[in-house]
Design a protein around this motif. Structure first.
Motif, PDB file in Angstrom:
ATOM      1  N   GLU A  35      -3.270  -2.047  -1.948  1.00 38.16           N
ATOM      2  CA  GLU A  35      -2.026  -1.442  -2.403  1.00 38.16           C
ATOM      3  C   GLU A  35      -2.293  -0.733  -3.730  1.00 38.16           C
ATOM      4  N   HIS A  39       2.080   7.788  -4.937  1.00 38.30           N
ATOM      5  CA  HIS A  39       2.481   8.226  -3.598  1.00 38.30           C
ATOM      6  C   HIS A  39       1.320   8.972  -2.949  1.00 38.30           C
ATOM      7  N   ALA A  40       1.207   8.877  -1.652  1.00 31.24           N
ATOM      8  CA  ALA A  40       0.107   9.509  -0.915  1.00 31.24           C
ATOM      9  C   ALA A  40       0.055  11.018  -1.110  1.00 31.24           C
ATOM     10  N   LEU A  61      -3.420   4.411   6.898  1.00 29.28           N
ATOM     11  CA  LEU A  61      -2.402   4.430   5.862  1.00 29.28           C
ATOM     12  C   LEU A  61      -1.159   3.805   6.474  1.00 29.28           C
ATOM     13  N   SER A  64       3.685   4.918   2.544  1.00 27.41           N
ATOM     14  CA  SER A  64       3.706   5.424   1.183  1.00 27.41           C
ATOM     15  C   SER A  64       5.165   5.633   0.837  1.00 27.41           C
ATOM     16  N   TYR A  65       5.612   4.938  -0.181  1.00 28.11           N
ATOM     17  CA  TYR A  65       7.028   4.913  -0.474  1.00 28.11           C
ATOM     18  C   TYR A  65       7.277   5.336  -1.922  1.00 28.11           C
TER      19      TYR A  65
END
Length: 70
Positions: A35, A39-40, A61, A64-65
């Motif tokens: 983790e 963000h991605a 993946l 992504s939040y």
């Protein structure tokens, strides 16, 4: 394992969690869950993830939040 995580350090990212679980492929084979903060779609995170994907034998993946703003 340390060499695999090198892109995280080089791109200045913070790893907030790492877990390992035995894989179903055989003894002494593990799956790692990592983790990260960010963000991605953030440029540094996206580059680090691309490099991790090239180095890992399995890469997924899971999500992504956006960070909640208080």
């Amino acid at each position: 394992m340390a060499g695999l995580l090198e892109p995280i350090t080089r791109h200045g990212l913070n790893m907030t969690r790492i877990e390992s679980r035995p894989s179903r492929r055989g003894m002494w084979d593990y799956v790692f869950f990592i983790e990260l903060e960010g963000h991605a779609e953030d440029p540094e995170v996206a580059q680090a993830l691309a490099e991790l994907q090239q180095r890992a034998s399995l890469f997924k993946l899971l999500g992504s939040y956006p960070q909640d703003v208080l």
